[in-house]
Design an enzyme around this catalytic site. Structure first.
Site, PDB file in Angstrom:
ATOM      1  N   GLY A 456       0.816  -1.208   0.000  1.00  0.00           N
ATOM      2  CA  GLY A 456       0.000   0.000   0.000  1.00  0.00           C
ATOM      3  C   GLY A 456       0.850   1.258   0.000  1.00  0.00           C
ATOM      4  O   GLY A 456       0.348   2.377  -0.020  1.00  0.00           O
ATOM      5  N   THR A 457       2.157   1.057  -0.026  1.00  0.00           N
ATOM      6  CA  THR A 457       3.100   2.169   0.090  1.00  0.00           C
ATOM      7  C   THR A 457       3.307   2.924  -1.211  1.00  0.00           C
ATOM      8  O   THR A 457       3.720   4.078  -1.208  1.00  0.00           O
ATOM      9  CB  THR A 457       4.469   1.619   0.498  1.00  0.00           C
ATOM     10  OG1 THR A 457       4.816   0.589  -0.438  1.00  0.00           O
ATOM     11  CG2 THR A 457       4.424   1.015   1.890  1.00  0.00           C
ATOM     12  N   GLU A 645       8.468   4.283   8.038  1.00  0.00           N
ATOM     13  CA  GLU A 645       8.277   4.167   9.484  1.00  0.00           C
ATOM     14  C   GLU A 645       8.542   5.440  10.266  1.00  0.00           C
ATOM     15  O   GLU A 645       7.992   5.637  11.346  1.00  0.00           O
ATOM     16  CB  GLU A 645       9.137   3.005  10.005  1.00  0.00           C
ATOM     17  CG  GLU A 645       8.497   1.701   9.571  1.00  0.00           C
ATOM     18  CD  GLU A 645       9.413   0.501   9.638  1.00  0.00           C
ATOM     19  OE1 GLU A 645       9.275  -0.276  10.566  1.00  0.00           O
ATOM     20  OE2 GLU A 645      10.271   0.347   8.746  1.00  0.00           O
TER      21      GLU A 645
HETATM   22 MO1  MOS Z   1       8.006  -2.863   9.472  1.00  0.00          MO
HETATM   23  S1  MOS Z   1       7.402  -3.044  11.422  1.00  0.00           S
HETATM   24  O1  MOS Z   1       9.705  -2.866   9.674  1.00  0.00           O
HETATM   25  O2  MOS Z   1       7.567  -4.363   8.802  1.00  0.00           O
END
Ligand code: MOS
Length: 686
Positions: A456-457, A645
């Site tokens: 989804g990125t 992240e």
């Molecule tokens: Mo992400 S928590 O490094 O898959």
């Protein structure tokens, strides 16, 4: 050597976006397979003990039911992964553990029958509560991502003891559960001795290797297809036990088997972020310059598998101080095994560190940004390595300007208290080997194949941009195919390492075509090792405004701004979504999310989205993410740092700091619920 043409940096729409909105993008559970049967998961209802008997008569009598799979008829697995090693004995290690499956002609029949299976147990006393002084706490050999468990430099105790200003506080975070829109699902298809899996995961290669190992197969005999994945956040980073169950079930009934984990089952089967108890001690001179930092972490894992989150690792490199200590201690409880959740380690760890930094700023009567600027290290304090690039201060300053930080004042508007908070953010920039294949087609187009995963990125789109630029052709002439283990070894979509790693392989394969080859298969193992060993991290600054209702304790976040330094941004549109998605998840962590363990039953009591609250659009008002231009030649051919992240890191601290600014109340245990504020608010005032 740089990549030249203009696709990188363009806000290209997601390539599969149209397919997704038209319902034409096929997700794992949606593949049509002939003769398919359906499995429903059976889960233990005790937290510790042994299955004594199984009464399946009523279930098997239901129309459409084909078979039962339990420890009594399950095949022997060849894995030493205690979490995946399901149905190998009657032992129960946590409530909700897989105890079997019912396989039927329809999903409805399977689920209906599953409710009729009756287990009796030999129950043992369980322990599911994490405590700071738990007698079972131990020091793991290593913590996740292979970091040292503890670190020490200088003489922390002496420096802390003689510091002009000190902070000594303990912060806690609860367990959190990932809730991607698409729950985990798989279809297992055996043909002869070959296995095909249509599966929702973060890395088809990793799934192939793990499943092949568990069933004692050559990896080439397992093919994993995962073209579209509806979110993951870490919960699909490593194969989960239901996948093993589906493969076993298909073996047993000699038919393809579909298995979807329900939303409720996800709360025991697909991992969660460990709860943490973190003691932070900061010692500084009156000018705010840190002399001592200690970050001591207590967290949990299960009895079947060690999982030691790297919670204090970011503290090792964030700020300069001659005397430092970090420790991690873990206790094995009768609980499901914790797993990955967006920014594992950095996310809970930076909540504690950045809350403590705010407390230190107040103790030193310093602006929180100025405090951070004064403690900016020249080199990585842990390793002495130079930073490949470090633009934390630039992010803080840019954010202060845009947010109007210097004009911030704790205020009040009617029944609402108003405040603002800031926190730093960081995430490592890594690179791992991957393979890729590129071919020049006779019609002038190019086909790129890589076992990347787009959860989804926008990874598919970013890789297309990278390939187009390397080939110096328009985007339309490039077709990137991903999500198929047949395409070879590749990094999974985790650790914000995907685009850097896959992109490096795509660049290499495309360069081979430009050098004249019609077709090329490349491996970046050697390239990955050729970079200078520097401290490589992305940085950011999180700014949050909160309004706190004096009568109800309700907290609103009218404004959030993130400023990031993440190297080159391949696609500003999808990158912005990653940043604000992470920030939203951070606001959610600060105010809403909390998995509550019931010590009597040994299980999480909230098992759905009605009782596990995730921030929705109404919880998020003005939210923006921007980034500063950052050129870093030490990373990879694209000059990118990961972006998946970092958005969540520091957000919760910025919220907590803003709540303190607004109310004068410091909440050190997340989430910041109204009831924690209510008795301490100046309600009744006018
Ligand atoms: Mo992400 S928590 O490094 O898959």
């Amino acid at each position: 050597m740089g990549v030249v043409s203009p696709a990188i940096g363009a806000p290209v729409d997601r390539i599969e976006g149209g397919d997704k909105v038209r319902g034409e993008a096929t997700y794992a559970y949606e593949y049509e397979v002939e003769r398919v049967a359906y499995a429903a998961i059976l889960q233990s209802t005790i937290a510790r003990g042994t299955v004594r008997s199984i009464d399946a008569a009523d279930a098997l009598a239901l129309p459409g039911v084909i078979a039962m799979l339990t420890h009594e008829n399950a095949p022997k697995l060849q894995t030493d992964d205690g979490e995946l090693s399901i149905l190998q004995s009657p032992a129960v290690a946590y409530r909700g553990q897989i105890a079997g499956a019912v396989i039927a002609d329809s999903e409805e029949a399977a689920r209906d029958a599953a409710r009729l299976v009756r287990f009796t147990y030999e129950e043992e006393k369980h322990d599911v509560e994490l405590r700071y002084d738990h007698p079972g706490l131990y020091k793991p050999d290593k913590i996740n991502a292979n970091f040292d468990t503890d670190s020490t430099a200088g003489d922390f105790d002496a420096a802390f003891g003689s510091a002009d200003v000190t902070v000594d506080e303990t912060y806690t975070t609860p367990a959190f559960h990932n809730n991607p829109i698409e729950p985990h699902a798989t279809i297992a298809v055996w043909e002869g001795g070959d296995l095909t899996l249509y599966d929702s995961n973060q890395g088809a290669y990793a799934v192939q290797q793990t499943v092949a190992g568990a069933f004692g197969m050559q990896p080439e005999r397992v093919r994993v297809i995962s073209r579209h994945v509806g979110g993951a956040f870490g919960s699909k980073g490593t194969p989960r036990p239901h996948l093993i169950l589906a493969v076993m079930a298909a073996q047993l009934v000699e038919r393809p088997v579909k298995l979807a984990v329900t939303r409720q089952q996800m709360f025991s089967l697909t991992g969660y972020r460990t709860p943490t108890i973190q003691r932070l001690r900061l010692g500084a001179g009156a000018d705010g310059r840190l002399t001592a930092i200690a970050h001591e972490v207590v967290e949990q894992c299960s009895t079947v598998k060690e999982f030691a989150e790297q919670t204090a690792v970011a503290t090792r490199m964030m700020y300069a101080a001659a005397n430092r200590r970090t420790t991690h201690r873990v206790v094995r409880l009768d609980v499901p095994t914790p797993a990955w959740m967006r920014a594992p380690g950095e996310c809970p760890g930076m909540y504690a560190l950045e809350s403590a930094m705010d407390e230190l700023a107040i103790a030193c009567k310093l602006d929180p940004i100025e405090l951070r600027v004064r403690n900016e290290p020249d080199v990585d304090p842990e390793t002495g390595q130079r930073f490949s690039s470090r633009n934390l201060v630039a992010c803080l300053r840019e954010g202060a300007e845009r947010f109007g930080w210097n004009a911030r004042e704790a205020g009040r508007d009617g029944r609402w208290l108003i405040g603002a908070g800031v926190a730093s953010s960081t995430y490592p920039a890594r690179l791992t080997p991957s393979t890729a294949h590129a071919r020049a087609e006779s019609d002038g187009t190019f086909t790129i194949r890589i076992t990347a995963s787009d959860i989804g990125t926008g990874a598919r789109t970013a890789l297309t941009q990278i390939a187009a630029d390397t080939l110096d052709v328009p985007l339309e002439r490039v077709h990137v195919e991903i999500g198929d283990s047949d395409f070879g070894q590749a990094m999974l979509a985790g650790g914000s390492i995907g685009t850097a790693s896959w992109g490096s392989a795509v660049v290499k394969a495309c360069r081979a075509l430009r050098a004249g080859q019609d077709e090329a298969t490349v491996d970046t193992s050697d390239d990955v090792n050729s970079y200078e060993p520097l401290a490589k991290h992305a940085f950011g600054a999180q700014f949050v405004e909160v309004n706190v209702n004096v009568d109800t304790g309700e907290i609103r976040v009218p404004r959030a701004l993130g400023v990031f330094a993440c190297g080159r941004i391949v696609n500003p549109k999808t990158a912005r979504s990653q940043f604000i998605g992470g920030m939203t998840m951070g606001i959610s962590m600060a105010l809403l999310e909390e998995s509550v363990i019931d010590p009597r039953f040994g299980d999480f009591v909230n098992h759905d989205l009605a009782s596990y609250h995730v921030a929705s659009c109404a919880d998020v008002r003005e939210i923006e993410a921007i980034w500063i231009d950052e050129e870093d030649p030490h990373l990879n051919p694209m000059g990118t740092k990961g972006i998946g992240e970092i958005g969540i890191v520091g957000t919760a601290a910025a919220v907590a700091n803003a709540v303190h600014h607004a109310t004068g109340i410091r909440i050190r245990d997340l989430p910041i619920r109204p009831d924690k504020l209510l008795s301490r608010l100046p309600s009744g005032g006018s």
